[in-house]
Design a protein around this motif. Structure first.
Motif, PDB file in Angstrom:
ATOM      1  N   THR A  24      14.782  -9.285 -13.952  1.00  0.00           N
ATOM      2  CA  THR A  24      15.114 -10.571 -14.558  1.00  0.00           C
ATOM      3  C   THR A  24      13.999 -10.980 -15.513  1.00  0.00           C
ATOM      4  OG1 THR A  24      13.994 -11.916 -12.883  1.00  0.00           O
ATOM      5  CG2 THR A  24      16.309 -11.291 -12.449  1.00  0.00           C
ATOM      6  N   SER A  25      14.323 -11.904 -16.373  1.00  0.00           N
ATOM      7  CA  SER A  25      13.325 -12.430 -17.303  1.00  0.00           C
ATOM      8  C   SER A  25      12.142 -13.028 -16.539  1.00  0.00           C
ATOM      9  CB  SER A  25      13.974 -13.481 -18.203  1.00  0.00           C
ATOM     10  OG  SER A  25      13.050 -14.008 -19.104  1.00  0.00           O
ATOM     11  N   SER A  26      12.416 -13.717 -15.453  1.00  0.00           N
ATOM     12  CA  SER A  26      11.347 -14.329 -14.640  1.00  0.00           C
ATOM     13  C   SER A  26      10.409 -13.271 -14.075  1.00  0.00           C
ATOM     14  CB  SER A  26      11.950 -15.148 -13.502  1.00  0.00           C
ATOM     15  OG  SER A  26      12.696 -16.209 -14.012  1.00  0.00           O
ATOM     16  N   GLN A  27      10.965 -12.145 -13.638  1.00  0.00           N
ATOM     17  CA  GLN A  27      10.128 -11.072 -13.094  1.00  0.00           C
ATOM     18  C   GLN A  27       9.197 -10.507 -14.168  1.00  0.00           C
ATOM     19  OE1 GLN A  27      13.530  -8.818 -11.627  1.00  0.00           O
ATOM     20  NE2 GLN A  27      12.663  -8.893  -9.557  1.00  0.00           N
ATOM     21  N   VAL A  28       9.730 -10.286 -15.358  1.00  0.00           N
ATOM     22  CA  VAL A  28       8.910  -9.731 -16.443  1.00  0.00           C
ATOM     23  C   VAL A  28       7.844 -10.732 -16.865  1.00  0.00           C
ATOM     24  CG1 VAL A  28       8.925  -8.884 -18.830  1.00  0.00           C
ATOM     25  CG2 VAL A  28      10.715  -8.155 -17.224  1.00  0.00           C
ATOM     26  N   HIS A  29       8.216 -11.988 -16.986  1.00  0.00           N
ATOM     27  CA  HIS A  29       7.232 -13.005 -17.361  1.00  0.00           C
ATOM     28  C   HIS A  29       6.143 -13.149 -16.298  1.00  0.00           C
ATOM     29  CE1 HIS A  29       8.764 -14.593 -21.143  1.00  0.00           C
ATOM     30  NE2 HIS A  29       9.981 -14.431 -20.650  1.00  0.00           N
ATOM     31  N   SER A  30       6.502 -13.052 -15.037  1.00  0.00           N
ATOM     32  CA  SER A  30       5.516 -13.126 -13.965  1.00  0.00           C
ATOM     33  C   SER A  30       4.558 -11.932 -14.041  1.00  0.00           C
ATOM     34  CB  SER A  30       6.217 -13.169 -12.605  1.00  0.00           C
ATOM     35  OG  SER A  30       5.299 -13.430 -11.570  1.00  0.00           O
ATOM     36  N   ALA A  31       5.111 -10.759 -14.326  1.00  0.00           N
ATOM     37  CA  ALA A  31       4.266  -9.561 -14.469  1.00  0.00           C
ATOM     38  C   ALA A  31       3.311  -9.712 -15.648  1.00  0.00           C
ATOM     39  CB  ALA A  31       5.128  -8.316 -14.638  1.00  0.00           C
ATOM     40  N   LEU A  32       3.811 -10.258 -16.742  1.00  0.00           N
ATOM     41  CA  LEU A  32       2.939 -10.469 -17.906  1.00  0.00           C
ATOM     42  C   LEU A  32       1.882 -11.537 -17.621  1.00  0.00           C
ATOM     43  CD1 LEU A  32       5.514 -10.217 -20.829  1.00  0.00           C
ATOM     44  CD2 LEU A  32       3.658  -8.595 -20.281  1.00  0.00           C
ATOM     45  N   ALA A  33       2.244 -12.582 -16.883  1.00  0.00           N
ATOM     46  CA  ALA A  33       1.258 -13.608 -16.520  1.00  0.00           C
ATOM     47  C   ALA A  33       0.157 -12.986 -15.663  1.00  0.00           C
ATOM     48  CB  ALA A  33       1.934 -14.757 -15.773  1.00  0.00           C
ATOM     49  N   TYR A  34       0.565 -12.161 -14.696  1.00  0.00           N
ATOM     50  CA  TYR A  34      -0.427 -11.478 -13.857  1.00  0.00           C
ATOM     51  C   TYR A  34      -1.308 -10.589 -14.726  1.00  0.00           C
ATOM     52  CZ  TYR A  34      -2.665  -8.928 -10.132  1.00  0.00           C
ATOM     53  OH  TYR A  34      -3.625  -8.389  -9.302  1.00  0.00           O
ATOM     54  N   TYR A  35      -0.686  -9.860 -15.635  1.00  0.00           N
ATOM     55  CA  TYR A  35      -1.444  -8.977 -16.535  1.00  0.00           C
ATOM     56  C   TYR A  35      -2.480  -9.767 -17.335  1.00  0.00           C
ATOM     57  CZ  TYR A  35      -2.524  -6.319 -20.750  1.00  0.00           C
ATOM     58  OH  TYR A  35      -3.181  -5.708 -21.799  1.00  0.00           O
TER      59      TYR A  35
ATOM     60  N   THR B 245       0.813  -1.222   0.000  1.00  0.00           N
ATOM     61  CA  THR B 245       0.000   0.000   0.000  1.00  0.00           C
ATOM     62  C   THR B 245       0.843   1.268   0.000  1.00  0.00           C
ATOM     63  OG1 THR B 245      -0.175  -0.107   2.408  1.00  0.00           O
ATOM     64  CG2 THR B 245      -1.968  -1.106   1.139  1.00  0.00           C
ATOM     65  N   LYS B 246       2.129   1.151   0.358  1.00  0.00           N
ATOM     66  CA  LYS B 246       3.011   2.318   0.376  1.00  0.00           C
ATOM     67  C   LYS B 246       3.667   2.585  -0.980  1.00  0.00           C
ATOM     68  CE  LYS B 246       4.005   1.797   5.258  1.00  0.00           C
ATOM     69  NZ  LYS B 246       5.018   1.554   6.283  1.00  0.00           N
ATOM     70  N   ILE B 247       3.477   1.670  -1.926  1.00  0.00           N
ATOM     71  CA  ILE B 247       4.061   1.808  -3.262  1.00  0.00           C
ATOM     72  C   ILE B 247       2.953   1.736  -4.300  1.00  0.00           C
ATOM     73  CG2 ILE B 247       5.677   0.848  -4.952  1.00  0.00           C
ATOM     74  CD1 ILE B 247       7.212  -0.383  -2.581  1.00  0.00           C
ATOM     75  N   ALA B 248       2.875   2.758  -5.136  1.00  0.00           N
ATOM     76  CA  ALA B 248       1.911   2.785  -6.250  1.00  0.00           C
ATOM     77  C   ALA B 248       0.478   2.557  -5.783  1.00  0.00           C
ATOM     78  CB  ALA B 248       2.303   1.781  -7.331  1.00  0.00           C
ATOM     79  N   SER B 249       0.153   3.079  -4.624  1.00  0.00           N
ATOM     80  CA  SER B 249      -1.208   2.985  -4.070  1.00  0.00           C
ATOM     81  C   SER B 249      -1.703   1.551  -3.950  1.00  0.00           C
ATOM     82  CB  SER B 249      -2.187   3.816  -4.904  1.00  0.00           C
ATOM     83  OG  SER B 249      -1.801   5.167  -4.937  1.00  0.00           O
ATOM     84  N   GLY B 250      -0.788   0.619  -3.771  1.00  0.00           N
ATOM     85  CA  GLY B 250      -1.191  -0.775  -3.599  1.00  0.00           C
ATOM     86  C   GLY B 250      -1.394  -1.547  -4.887  1.00  0.00           C
ATOM     87  N   SER B 251      -1.070  -0.928  -6.025  1.00  0.00           N
ATOM     88  CA  SER B 251      -1.151  -1.652  -7.296  1.00  0.00           C
ATOM     89  C   SER B 251      -0.127  -2.773  -7.303  1.00  0.00           C
ATOM     90  CB  SER B 251      -0.860  -0.701  -8.465  1.00  0.00           C
ATOM     91  OG  SER B 251      -1.865   0.269  -8.594  1.00  0.00           O
ATOM     92  N   PRO B 252      -0.362  -3.820  -8.091  1.00  0.00           N
ATOM     93  CA  PRO B 252       0.610  -4.911  -8.132  1.00  0.00           C
ATOM     94  C   PRO B 252       1.952  -4.429  -8.684  1.00  0.00           C
ATOM     95  CG  PRO B 252      -1.054  -5.208  -9.834  1.00  0.00           C
ATOM     96  CD  PRO B 252      -1.503  -4.060  -8.985  1.00  0.00           C
ATOM     97  N   ILE B 253       3.021  -4.809  -7.985  1.00  0.00           N
ATOM     98  CA  ILE B 253       4.373  -4.415  -8.388  1.00  0.00           C
ATOM     99  C   ILE B 253       5.264  -5.647  -8.449  1.00  0.00           C
ATOM    100  CG2 ILE B 253       4.256  -2.069  -7.442  1.00  0.00           C
ATOM    101  CD1 ILE B 253       5.842  -3.129  -4.996  1.00  0.00           C
ATOM    102  N   ILE B 254       6.396  -5.490  -9.101  1.00  0.00           N
ATOM    103  CA  ILE B 254       7.392  -6.550  -9.088  1.00  0.00           C
ATOM    104  C   ILE B 254       8.092  -6.498  -7.739  1.00  0.00           C
ATOM    105  CG2 ILE B 254       9.513  -7.399 -10.136  1.00  0.00           C
ATOM    106  CD1 ILE B 254       8.441  -6.330 -12.807  1.00  0.00           C
ATOM    107  N   LYS B 255       8.083  -7.611  -7.047  1.00  0.00           N
ATOM    108  CA  LYS B 255       8.609  -7.721  -5.689  1.00  0.00           C
ATOM    109  C   LYS B 255      10.021  -7.130  -5.604  1.00  0.00           C
ATOM    110  CE  LYS B 255       7.362 -11.399  -3.626  1.00  0.00           C
ATOM    111  NZ  LYS B 255       7.177 -12.789  -3.186  1.00  0.00           N
ATOM    112  N   GLY B 256      10.229  -6.291  -4.590  1.00  0.00           N
ATOM    113  CA  GLY B 256      11.533  -5.699  -4.355  1.00  0.00           C
ATOM    114  C   GLY B 256      11.836  -4.485  -5.214  1.00  0.00           C
ATOM    115  N   THR B 257      10.841  -4.043  -5.994  1.00  0.00           N
ATOM    116  CA  THR B 257      11.026  -2.878  -6.862  1.00  0.00           C
ATOM    117  C   THR B 257       9.828  -1.943  -6.700  1.00  0.00           C
ATOM    118  OG1 THR B 257       9.810  -3.623  -8.845  1.00  0.00           O
ATOM    119  CG2 THR B 257      12.073  -4.417  -8.582  1.00  0.00           C
ATOM    120  N   ARG B 258       9.858  -0.858  -7.436  1.00  0.00           N
ATOM    121  CA  ARG B 258       8.719   0.044  -7.519  1.00  0.00           C
ATOM    122  C   ARG B 258       8.080  -0.034  -8.911  1.00  0.00           C
ATOM    123  NH1 ARG B 258       8.493   3.417  -3.236  1.00  0.00           N
ATOM    124  NH2 ARG B 258       7.286   4.993  -4.336  1.00  0.00           N
TER     125      ARG B 258
END
Length: 102
Positions: free
Chosen positions: A57-68, A17-30
């Motif tokens: 990392t590639s895994s982080q981007v792929h996870s974000a796209l899967a969530y999307y 909730t303290k980052i991007a108003s609680g929108s989903p983020i890549i863990k450990g980043t903004r």
């Protein structure tokens, strides 16, 4: 007949909730999932996104796209609002000390 609901896990996605108003983020980043989805919608490949955001990392981007892809309607709505100039004009706050809006 029982219906089994399987919970999907996105290992690199978190909500803070303290980052991007609680929108989903890549863990450990903004970096928001919305950002990755926006790049994807502009036609960028995963490799191009990784070039632009080289700390991911590639895994982080792929996870974000899967969530999307699993929450596309919600993320697309968020993307539309974040690029709507009139929406942002309505949310400009007046600076408390200066009394100006910039």
């Amino acid at each position: 007949m029982k219906v089994v609901v399987k919970k999907v896990s996105y290992p690199y996605i978190e909500f803070n909730t303290k980052i991007a108003s609680g929108s989903p983020i890549i863990k450990g980043t903004r970096i928001t999932v919305r950002t990755i989805a926006g790049y994807y919608q502009m036609g960028m490949s995963v490799d191009e996104i990784l070039t632009s955001l080289s700390h991911l990392t590639s895994s982080q981007v792929h996870s974000a796209l899967a969530y999307y892809f699993d929450h596309q309607e919600e993320i697309d709505k968020d993307l539309a609002e974040s690029s709507d100039e009139e929406y942002w004009k309505k949310h400009i706050r007046i600076h408390p000390k200066l009394g100006i809006t910039k």
